[in-house]
Motif scaffolding. Structure first.
Motif, short mmCIF file in Angstrom:
data_model
loop_
_atom_site.label_atom_id
_atom_site.label_comp_id
_atom_site.label_asym_id
_atom_site.label_seq_id
_atom_site.Cartn_x
_atom_site.Cartn_y
_atom_site.Cartn_z
N LYS A 144 0.83 -1.21 0.00
CA LYS A 144 0.00 0.00 0.00
C LYS A 144 0.86 1.26 0.00
O LYS A 144 0.54 2.24 -0.67
N HIS A 145 1.97 1.22 0.73
CA HIS A 145 2.85 2.37 0.77
C HIS A 145 3.40 2.67 -0.63
O HIS A 145 3.37 3.81 -1.10
N GLU A 146 3.88 1.61 -1.30
CA GLU A 146 4.41 1.77 -2.65
C GLU A 146 3.31 2.20 -3.63
O GLU A 146 3.53 3.06 -4.48
N PHE A 147 2.15 1.60 -3.52
CA PHE A 147 1.04 1.91 -4.41
C PHE A 147 0.64 3.38 -4.28
O PHE A 147 0.51 4.09 -5.28
N PHE A 148 0.45 3.85 -3.06
CA PHE A 148 0.03 5.24 -2.87
C PHE A 148 1.14 6.22 -3.19
O PHE A 148 0.89 7.33 -3.67
N LYS A 149 2.38 5.79 -2.99
CA LYS A 149 3.53 6.63 -3.36
C LYS A 149 3.53 6.82 -4.89
O LYS A 149 3.70 7.94 -5.40
N LYS A 150 3.32 5.69 -5.61
CA LYS A 150 3.29 5.74 -7.08
C LYS A 150 2.12 6.60 -7.55
O LYS A 150 2.28 7.43 -8.46
N LYS A 151 0.94 6.41 -6.96
CA LYS A 151 -0.24 7.20 -7.33
C LYS A 151 0.01 8.69 -7.08
O LYS A 151 -0.38 9.54 -7.88
N HIS A 152 0.65 9.00 -5.97
CA HIS A 152 0.94 10.40 -5.65
C HIS A 152 1.92 11.00 -6.66
O HIS A 152 1.74 12.14 -7.11
N GLU A 153 2.93 10.21 -7.04
CA GLU A 153 3.89 10.68 -8.04
C GLU A 153 3.21 10.92 -9.39
O GLU A 153 3.49 11.90 -10.08
N GLU A 154 2.30 10.00 -9.78
CA GLU A 154 1.55 10.18 -11.03
C GLU A 154 0.69 11.44 -10.97
O GLU A 154 0.61 12.19 -11.95
N TRP A 155 0.07 11.67 -9.83
CA TRP A 155 -0.77 12.85 -9.66
C TRP A 155 0.08 14.13 -9.77
O TRP A 155 -0.31 15.09 -10.41
N LEU A 156 1.26 14.11 -9.13
CA LEU A 156 2.16 15.27 -9.21
C LEU A 156 2.62 15.52 -10.64
O LEU A 156 2.71 16.66 -11.09
N GLU A 157 2.92 14.40 -11.37
CA GLU A 157 3.32 14.52 -12.77
C GLU A 157 2.23 15.17 -13.60
O GLU A 157 2.49 16.07 -14.40
N LYS A 158 0.99 14.69 -13.44
CA LYS A 158 -0.15 15.26 -14.17
C LYS A 158 -0.31 16.73 -13.84
O LYS A 158 -0.57 17.57 -14.70
N LYS A 159 -0.23 17.03 -12.56
CA LYS A 159 -0.39 18.40 -12.10
C LYS A 159 0.68 19.30 -12.71
O LYS A 159 0.40 20.42 -13.16
N ASN A 160 1.92 18.83 -12.72
CA ASN A 160 3.03 19.61 -13.29
C ASN A 160 2.85 19.81 -14.80
O ASN A 160 3.18 20.86 -15.34
N LYS A 161 2.34 18.75 -15.49
CA LYS A 161 2.09 18.86 -16.93
C LYS A 161 1.04 19.93 -17.21
O LYS A 161 1.16 20.73 -18.14
N LYS A 162 -0.04 19.92 -16.39
CA LYS A 162 -1.13 20.90 -16.58
C LYS A 162 -0.60 22.32 -16.31
O LYS A 162 -0.99 23.26 -17.02
N GLU A 163 0.22 22.46 -15.35
CA GLU A 163 0.73 23.79 -15.00
C GLU A 163 1.71 24.30 -16.05
O GLU A 163 1.81 25.49 -16.28
N SER A 164 2.42 23.38 -16.69
CA SER A 164 3.39 23.80 -17.70
C SER A 164 2.72 24.14 -19.03
O SER A 164 3.30 24.77 -19.89
N ILE A 165 1.50 23.71 -19.23
CA ILE A 165 0.76 23.99 -20.48
C ILE A 165 0.17 25.35 -20.46
O ILE A 165 -0.05 26.18 -19.83
#
Length: 165
Positions: A144-165
Protein backbone atom coordinates in the motif's frame (compact mmCIF):
# COMPACT_ATOMS: atom_id res chain seq x y z
CA UNK A 1 -26.80 -32.03 16.93
CA UNK A 2 -28.11 -35.21 18.52
CA UNK A 3 -28.15 -35.24 22.29
CA UNK A 4 -25.97 -37.95 23.72
CA UNK A 5 -26.80 -39.68 26.96
CA UNK A 6 -25.20 -37.75 29.80
CA UNK A 7 -23.69 -39.52 32.76
CA UNK A 8 -25.35 -39.20 36.15
CA UNK A 9 -22.46 -37.01 37.32
CA UNK A 10 -22.80 -34.70 34.31
CA UNK A 11 -26.56 -34.38 34.82
CA UNK A 12 -26.04 -33.64 38.52
CA UNK A 13 -23.20 -31.24 37.78
CA UNK A 14 -25.28 -29.29 35.24
CA UNK A 15 -28.21 -29.11 37.64
CA UNK A 16 -26.07 -28.16 40.66
CA UNK A 17 -24.22 -25.45 38.73
CA UNK A 18 -27.47 -23.92 37.51
CA UNK A 19 -29.16 -24.20 40.88
CA UNK A 20 -26.30 -22.82 42.97
CA UNK A 21 -26.13 -19.80 40.67
CA UNK A 22 -29.81 -19.07 41.11
CA UNK A 23 -31.52 -16.56 43.41
CA UNK A 24 -33.19 -19.50 45.20
CA UNK A 25 -29.85 -20.93 46.25
CA UNK A 26 -28.70 -17.55 47.52
CA UNK A 27 -31.93 -17.04 49.46
CA UNK A 28 -31.65 -20.58 50.88
CA UNK A 29 -28.02 -20.05 51.94
CA UNK A 30 -28.89 -16.70 53.51
CA UNK A 31 -31.83 -18.27 55.38
CA UNK A 32 -29.55 -21.07 56.60
CA UNK A 33 -26.99 -18.59 57.95
CA UNK A 34 -29.72 -16.50 59.60
CA UNK A 35 -31.24 -19.66 61.09
CA UNK A 36 -27.84 -20.68 62.42
CA UNK A 37 -27.23 -17.20 63.88
CA UNK A 38 -30.66 -17.17 65.56
CA UNK A 39 -29.92 -20.50 67.27
CA UNK A 40 -26.75 -19.04 68.81
CA UNK A 41 -28.38 -18.10 72.13
CA UNK A 42 -30.12 -21.49 72.33
CA UNK A 43 -26.74 -23.28 72.12
CA UNK A 44 -25.04 -20.62 74.22
CA UNK A 45 -22.73 -19.74 71.30
CA UNK A 46 -20.77 -22.90 72.05
CA UNK A 47 -17.80 -24.20 70.13
CA UNK A 48 -19.96 -26.98 68.74
CA UNK A 49 -22.46 -24.40 67.48
CA UNK A 50 -19.63 -22.54 65.71
CA UNK A 51 -18.13 -25.78 64.43
CA UNK A 52 -21.40 -26.69 62.70
CA UNK A 53 -21.33 -23.65 60.39
CA UNK A 54 -17.56 -23.82 59.86
CA UNK A 55 -17.62 -27.51 58.95
CA UNK A 56 -20.73 -27.19 56.79
CA UNK A 57 -19.41 -24.26 54.77
CA UNK A 58 -15.99 -25.87 54.36
CA UNK A 59 -17.46 -29.11 53.01
CA UNK A 60 -19.84 -27.29 50.67
CA UNK A 61 -17.04 -25.02 49.41
CA UNK A 62 -14.73 -28.01 48.86
CA UNK A 63 -17.35 -29.86 46.79
CA UNK A 64 -18.42 -26.74 44.88
CA UNK A 65 -14.86 -26.12 43.69
CA UNK A 66 -14.98 -29.38 41.74
CA UNK A 67 -18.45 -28.74 40.33
CA UNK A 68 -17.52 -25.23 39.26
CA UNK A 69 -14.25 -26.40 37.71
CA UNK A 70 -16.07 -29.10 35.74
CA UNK A 71 -18.54 -26.51 34.50
CA UNK A 72 -15.74 -24.08 33.64
CA UNK A 73 -13.85 -26.77 31.71
CA UNK A 74 -16.94 -27.66 29.70
CA UNK A 75 -17.78 -24.01 28.97
CA UNK A 76 -14.19 -23.22 28.04
CA UNK A 77 -14.03 -26.18 25.66
CA UNK A 78 -17.30 -25.12 24.02
CA UNK A 79 -16.09 -21.54 23.61
CA UNK A 80 -12.78 -22.71 22.11
CA UNK A 81 -14.63 -24.89 19.61
CA UNK A 82 -16.90 -21.99 18.64
CA UNK A 83 -13.91 -19.67 18.21
CA UNK A 84 -12.09 -22.30 16.14
CA UNK A 85 -15.16 -22.58 13.91
CA UNK A 86 -15.24 -18.80 13.43
CA UNK A 87 -11.53 -18.74 12.58
CA UNK A 88 -11.87 -21.64 10.16
CA UNK A 89 -14.94 -20.13 8.49
CA UNK A 90 -13.53 -16.63 7.94
CA UNK A 91 -11.43 -16.38 4.80
CA UNK A 92 -9.17 -13.62 6.14
CA UNK A 93 -8.57 -15.22 9.55
CA UNK A 94 -5.29 -17.03 10.11
CA UNK A 95 -5.75 -20.74 10.74
CA UNK A 96 -2.45 -20.69 12.62
CA UNK A 97 -4.29 -19.72 15.80
CA UNK A 98 -6.77 -22.59 15.84
CA UNK A 99 -6.25 -24.60 19.06
CA UNK A 100 -3.61 -22.26 20.49
CA UNK A 101 -4.94 -22.88 24.00
CA UNK A 102 -2.55 -25.82 24.21
CA UNK A 103 0.53 -23.60 23.78
CA UNK A 104 2.80 -22.70 26.66
CA UNK A 105 2.49 -19.35 28.40
CA UNK A 106 5.73 -18.21 26.71
CA UNK A 107 4.39 -19.15 23.27
CA UNK A 108 1.14 -17.33 23.97
CA UNK A 109 3.10 -14.24 25.04
CA UNK A 110 5.02 -14.38 21.77
CA UNK A 111 1.79 -14.54 19.78
CA UNK A 112 0.42 -11.67 21.85
CA UNK A 113 3.42 -9.55 20.80
CA UNK A 114 2.76 -10.40 17.14
CA UNK A 115 -0.85 -9.31 17.45
CA UNK A 116 0.18 -6.10 19.19
CA UNK A 117 2.38 -5.41 16.14
CA UNK A 118 -0.57 -6.23 13.89
CA UNK A 119 -2.66 -3.70 15.83
CA UNK A 120 -0.02 -1.04 15.09
CA UNK A 121 -0.26 -1.87 11.37
CA UNK A 122 -4.05 -1.74 11.57
CA UNK A 123 -3.92 1.71 13.16
CA UNK A 124 -1.68 2.87 10.32
CA UNK A 125 -4.11 1.33 7.81
CA UNK A 126 -7.22 2.48 9.69
CA UNK A 127 -8.66 -0.94 8.82
CA UNK A 128 -8.09 -4.09 10.89
CA UNK A 129 -9.50 -6.29 8.11
CA UNK A 130 -6.82 -5.63 5.49
CA UNK A 131 -4.61 -8.53 6.57
CA UNK A 132 -4.74 -11.68 8.63
CA UNK A 133 -1.19 -12.36 9.78
CA UNK A 134 1.93 -10.42 10.69
CA UNK A 135 3.64 -11.47 7.45
CA UNK A 136 0.65 -10.50 5.36
CA UNK A 137 0.18 -7.29 7.33
CA UNK A 138 3.78 -6.25 6.63
CA UNK A 139 3.49 -7.15 2.93
CA UNK A 140 0.17 -5.36 2.72
CA UNK A 141 1.59 -2.29 4.46
CA UNK A 142 4.61 -2.22 2.11
CA UNK A 143 2.42 -2.75 -0.97
CA UNK A 144 0.00 0.00 0.00
CA UNK A 145 2.85 2.37 0.77
CA UNK A 146 4.41 1.77 -2.65
CA UNK A 147 1.04 1.91 -4.41
CA UNK A 148 0.03 5.24 -2.87
CA UNK A 149 3.53 6.63 -3.36
CA UNK A 150 3.29 5.74 -7.08
CA UNK A 151 -0.24 7.20 -7.33
CA UNK A 152 0.94 10.40 -5.65
CA UNK A 153 3.89 10.68 -8.04
CA UNK A 154 1.55 10.18 -11.03
CA UNK A 155 -0.77 12.85 -9.66
CA UNK A 156 2.16 15.27 -9.21
CA UNK A 157 3.32 14.52 -12.77
CA UNK A 158 -0.15 15.26 -14.17
CA UNK A 159 -0.39 18.40 -12.10
CA UNK A 160 3.03 19.61 -13.29
CA UNK A 161 2.09 18.86 -16.93
CA UNK A 162 -1.13 20.90 -16.58
CA UNK A 163 0.73 23.79 -15.00
CA UNK A 164 3.39 23.80 -17.70
CA UNK A 165 0.76 23.99 -20.48
Amino acid sequence: MAKLHKSIFEKFSDWATKFTGSPYAFIGATALVIGWAVTGPVFDYSETWQLVINTGTTIITFLMVFLIQKSQNKDSKAIQIKLNELIAAHEKASNRIVDIEDLTEKELDQLHCYYEKLAVFAKEDADIHTSHSIDAAQRNQDYKHEFFKKKHEEWLEKKNKKESI
